[in-house]
Design a protein around this motif. Structure first.
Motif, PDB file in Angstrom:
ATOM      1  N   ALA A   1      -7.201   0.374  -5.175  1.00 48.37           N
ATOM      2  CA  ALA A   1      -7.153  -0.223  -4.107  1.00 48.37           C
ATOM      3  C   ALA A   1      -5.763  -0.423  -3.577  1.00 48.37           C
ATOM      4  CB  ALA A   1      -7.630  -1.558  -4.061  1.00 48.37           C
ATOM      5  N   LEU A   2      -4.940  -0.526  -4.177  1.00 46.74           N
ATOM      6  CA  LEU A   2      -3.272  -0.383  -3.788  1.00 46.74           C
ATOM      7  C   LEU A   2      -2.980   1.334  -3.503  1.00 46.74           C
ATOM      8  CD1 LEU A   2      -1.656  -2.735  -6.340  1.00 46.74           C
ATOM      9  CD2 LEU A   2      -1.921  -2.989  -3.937  1.00 46.74           C
ATOM     10  N   SER A   3      -3.440   2.078  -4.507  1.00 46.74           N
ATOM     11  CA  SER A   3      -3.195   3.551  -4.185  1.00 46.74           C
ATOM     12  C   SER A   3      -3.551   4.026  -2.744  1.00 46.74           C
ATOM     13  CB  SER A   3      -3.813   4.454  -5.291  1.00 46.74           C
ATOM     14  OG  SER A   3      -3.360   3.976  -6.442  1.00 46.74           O
ATOM     15  N   VAL A   4      -5.196   3.438  -2.398  1.00 49.40           N
ATOM     16  CA  VAL A   4      -5.582   3.752  -1.120  1.00 49.40           C
ATOM     17  C   VAL A   4      -5.054   3.223  -0.083  1.00 49.40           C
ATOM     18  CG1 VAL A   4      -7.978   3.422   0.097  1.00 49.40           C
ATOM     19  CG2 VAL A   4      -8.030   4.386  -2.163  1.00 49.40           C
ATOM     20  N   ALA A   5      -4.535   1.957  -0.215  1.00 51.15           N
ATOM     21  CA  ALA A   5      -3.923   1.329   0.773  1.00 51.15           C
ATOM     22  C   ALA A   5      -2.483   2.122   0.937  1.00 51.15           C
ATOM     23  CB  ALA A   5      -3.490  -0.182   0.502  1.00 51.15           C
ATOM     24  N   LEU A   6      -1.842   2.557   0.063  1.00 47.26           N
ATOM     25  CA  LEU A   6      -0.538   2.926   0.193  1.00 47.26           C
ATOM     26  C   LEU A   6      -0.576   4.397   0.900  1.00 47.26           C
ATOM     27  CD1 LEU A   6       2.507   3.489  -0.034  1.00 47.26           C
ATOM     28  CD2 LEU A   6       1.777   4.417  -2.582  1.00 47.26           C
ATOM     29  N   ILE A   7      -1.679   5.196   0.324  1.00 45.78           N
ATOM     30  CA  ILE A   7      -1.744   6.373   1.287  1.00 45.78           C
ATOM     31  C   ILE A   7      -2.010   6.225   2.698  1.00 45.78           C
ATOM     32  CG2 ILE A   7      -3.670   8.294   1.298  1.00 45.78           C
ATOM     33  CD1 ILE A   7      -3.706   8.228  -1.765  1.00 45.78           C
ATOM     34  N   ALA A   8      -2.976   5.135   3.066  1.00 46.67           N
ATOM     35  CA  ALA A   8      -3.282   4.881   4.435  1.00 46.67           C
ATOM     36  C   ALA A   8      -2.074   4.667   5.141  1.00 46.67           C
ATOM     37  CB  ALA A   8      -4.230   3.777   4.565  1.00 46.67           C
ATOM     38  N   LEU A   9      -1.277   3.605   4.489  1.00 49.95           N
ATOM     39  CA  LEU A   9      -0.167   3.301   5.155  1.00 49.95           C
ATOM     40  C   LEU A   9       0.899   4.240   5.499  1.00 49.95           C
ATOM     41  CD1 LEU A   9       0.343  -0.260   3.669  1.00 49.95           C
ATOM     42  CD2 LEU A   9      -0.163   0.089   5.876  1.00 49.95           C
ATOM     43  N   VAL A  10       1.071   5.305   4.514  1.00 48.63           N
ATOM     44  CA  VAL A  10       1.880   6.513   4.775  1.00 48.63           C
ATOM     45  C   VAL A  10       1.140   7.404   5.822  1.00 48.63           C
ATOM     46  CG1 VAL A  10       2.578   8.668   3.778  1.00 48.63           C
ATOM     47  CG2 VAL A  10       2.861   6.306   2.345  1.00 48.63           C
ATOM     48  N   VAL A  11      -0.239   7.584   6.180  1.00 46.16           N
ATOM     49  CA  VAL A  11      -0.768   8.254   7.045  1.00 46.16           C
ATOM     50  C   VAL A  11      -0.381   7.525   8.426  1.00 46.16           C
ATOM     51  CG1 VAL A  11      -2.957   9.086   7.895  1.00 46.16           C
ATOM     52  CG2 VAL A  11      -2.147   9.449   5.369  1.00 46.16           C
ATOM     53  N   ILE A  12      -0.764   6.461   8.372  1.00 45.22           N
ATOM     54  CA  ILE A  12      -0.322   5.504   9.705  1.00 45.22           C
ATOM     55  C   ILE A  12       1.016   5.655  10.071  1.00 45.22           C
ATOM     56  CG2 ILE A  12      -0.573   3.042  10.604  1.00 45.22           C
ATOM     57  CD1 ILE A  12      -3.065   2.887   8.944  1.00 45.22           C
ATOM     58  N   GLY A  13       1.784   5.490   9.131  1.00 47.36           N
ATOM     59  CA  GLY A  13       3.147   5.664   9.292  1.00 47.36           C
ATOM     60  C   GLY A  13       3.669   6.988   9.978  1.00 47.36           C
ATOM     61  N   MET A  14       3.139   7.938   9.324  1.00 49.00           N
ATOM     62  CA  MET A  14       3.224   9.346   9.758  1.00 49.00           C
ATOM     63  C   MET A  14       2.645   9.435  11.303  1.00 49.00           C
ATOM     64  SD  MET A  14       2.888  11.697   6.434  1.00 49.00           S
ATOM     65  CE  MET A  14       2.334  13.294   7.407  1.00 49.00           C
TER      66      MET A  14
ATOM     67  N   MET B   1      14.321   0.189   4.460  1.00 46.96           N
ATOM     68  CA  MET B   1      13.318  -0.688   4.281  1.00 46.96           C
ATOM     69  C   MET B   1      12.006  -0.279   4.023  1.00 46.96           C
ATOM     70  SD  MET B   1      12.970  -3.954   4.452  1.00 46.96           S
ATOM     71  CE  MET B   1      11.770  -5.160   4.519  1.00 46.96           C
ATOM     72  N   LYS B   2      11.679   0.911   4.841  1.00 45.43           N
ATOM     73  CA  LYS B   2      10.455   1.657   4.390  1.00 45.43           C
ATOM     74  C   LYS B   2      10.429   2.276   2.850  1.00 45.43           C
ATOM     75  CE  LYS B   2      11.656   5.766   6.780  1.00 45.43           C
ATOM     76  NZ  LYS B   2      11.748   6.048   8.039  1.00 45.43           N
ATOM     77  N   THR B   3      11.648   2.673   2.634  1.00 45.74           N
ATOM     78  CA  THR B   3      11.462   3.342   1.279  1.00 45.74           C
ATOM     79  C   THR B   3      11.301   2.182  -0.099  1.00 45.74           C
ATOM     80  OG1 THR B   3      13.047   4.791   1.900  1.00 45.74           O
ATOM     81  CG2 THR B   3      13.024   4.406  -0.386  1.00 45.74           C
ATOM     82  N   LEU B   4      12.077   0.938   0.138  1.00 40.06           N
ATOM     83  CA  LEU B   4      11.747  -0.170  -0.475  1.00 40.06           C
ATOM     84  C   LEU B   4      10.204  -0.657  -0.667  1.00 40.06           C
ATOM     85  CD1 LEU B   4      15.024  -2.450   0.042  1.00 40.06           C
ATOM     86  CD2 LEU B   4      14.315  -0.952  -2.023  1.00 40.06           C
ATOM     87  N   PHE B   5       9.698  -0.604   0.473  1.00 38.84           N
ATOM     88  CA  PHE B   5       8.255  -1.031   0.654  1.00 38.84           C
ATOM     89  C   PHE B   5       7.342   0.181  -0.120  1.00 38.84           C
ATOM     90  CE2 PHE B   5       4.114  -1.162   3.218  1.00 38.84           C
ATOM     91  CZ  PHE B   5       3.726  -2.519   3.141  1.00 38.84           C
ATOM     92  N   ILE B   6       7.585   1.453   0.037  1.00 34.82           N
ATOM     93  CA  ILE B   6       6.742   2.169  -0.939  1.00 34.82           C
ATOM     94  C   ILE B   6       6.959   1.995  -2.404  1.00 34.82           C
ATOM     95  CG2 ILE B   6       6.478   4.717  -1.312  1.00 34.82           C
ATOM     96  CD1 ILE B   6       6.764   5.138   1.690  1.00 34.82           C
ATOM     97  N   LEU B   7       8.331   1.909  -2.642  1.00 39.35           N
ATOM     98  CA  LEU B   7       8.561   1.744  -4.018  1.00 39.35           C
ATOM     99  C   LEU B   7       8.094   0.540  -4.738  1.00 39.35           C
ATOM    100  CD1 LEU B   7      12.371   2.920  -4.177  1.00 39.35           C
ATOM    101  CD2 LEU B   7      10.476   4.117  -5.121  1.00 39.35           C
ATOM    102  N   ALA B   8       7.949  -0.597  -3.840  1.00 35.67           N
ATOM    103  CA  ALA B   8       7.368  -1.830  -4.434  1.00 35.67           C
ATOM    104  C   ALA B   8       5.778  -1.695  -4.541  1.00 35.67           C
ATOM    105  CB  ALA B   8       7.637  -3.021  -3.385  1.00 35.67           C
ATOM    106  N   PHE B   9       5.163  -0.758  -3.590  1.00 35.87           N
ATOM    107  CA  PHE B   9       3.982  -0.371  -3.875  1.00 35.87           C
ATOM    108  C   PHE B   9       3.719   0.483  -5.098  1.00 35.87           C
ATOM    109  CE2 PHE B   9       1.913  -1.797   0.105  1.00 35.87           C
ATOM    110  CZ  PHE B   9       0.629  -1.971  -0.086  1.00 35.87           C
ATOM    111  N   LEU B  10       4.564   1.339  -5.251  1.00 35.45           N
ATOM    112  CA  LEU B  10       4.342   2.285  -6.443  1.00 35.45           C
ATOM    113  C   LEU B  10       4.441   1.289  -7.698  1.00 35.45           C
ATOM    114  CD1 LEU B  10       6.288   5.539  -5.410  1.00 35.45           C
ATOM    115  CD2 LEU B  10       3.925   5.152  -5.938  1.00 35.45           C
ATOM    116  N   GLY B  11       5.341   0.238  -7.759  1.00 38.12           N
ATOM    117  CA  GLY B  11       5.657  -0.576  -8.705  1.00 38.12           C
ATOM    118  C   GLY B  11       4.553  -1.421  -9.218  1.00 38.12           C
ATOM    119  N   LEU B  12       3.820  -2.161  -8.030  1.00 37.47           N
ATOM    120  CA  LEU B  12       2.404  -2.668  -8.407  1.00 37.47           C
ATOM    121  C   LEU B  12       1.527  -1.563  -9.067  1.00 37.47           C
ATOM    122  CD1 LEU B  12       2.447  -5.121  -5.151  1.00 37.47           C
ATOM    123  CD2 LEU B  12       2.757  -5.623  -7.293  1.00 37.47           C
ATOM    124  N   ILE B  13       1.423  -0.646  -8.411  1.00 34.10           N
ATOM    125  CA  ILE B  13       0.567   0.430  -8.850  1.00 34.10           C
ATOM    126  C   ILE B  13       0.666   0.615 -10.458  1.00 34.10           C
ATOM    127  CG2 ILE B  13      -0.443   2.979  -8.699  1.00 34.10           C
ATOM    128  CD1 ILE B  13       0.100   2.519  -5.844  1.00 34.10           C
TER     129      ILE B  13
END
Length: 68
Positions: free
Chosen positions: A43-56, A1-13
């Motif tokens: 904004a999407l790139s910054v949000a994705l980086i922040a979400l990955v850091v929070i996830g870690m 699920m998390k992989t699909l979420f990250i891939l969706a973000f990358l697709g939007l970017i």
């Protein structure tokens, strides 16, 4: 699920990056659609980086590879 979420973000970017390129070629400086598309991309790139850091930090995403 998390992989699909990250891939969706990358697709939007990538979509917003392509939209910015398209608007830059078509509009020829008559509108702000290029700036808006690229602003959304940043904004999407910054949000994705922040979400990955929070996830870690919370243990949802396990870092591996470099430094492991």
């Amino acid at each position: 699920m998390k992989t699909l979420f990250i891939l969706a973000f990358l697709g939007l970017i990538l979509y917003n990056l392509g939209a910015g390129l398209y608007y830059m070629l078509v509009d020829q400086g008559t509108s702000k659609r290029t700036v808006n598309a690229l602003t959304r991309r940043i904004a999407l790139s910054v949000a994705l980086i922040a979400l990955v850091v929070i996830g870690m930090a919370t243990g949802v995403v396990d870092p591996h590879g470099v430094g492991a």
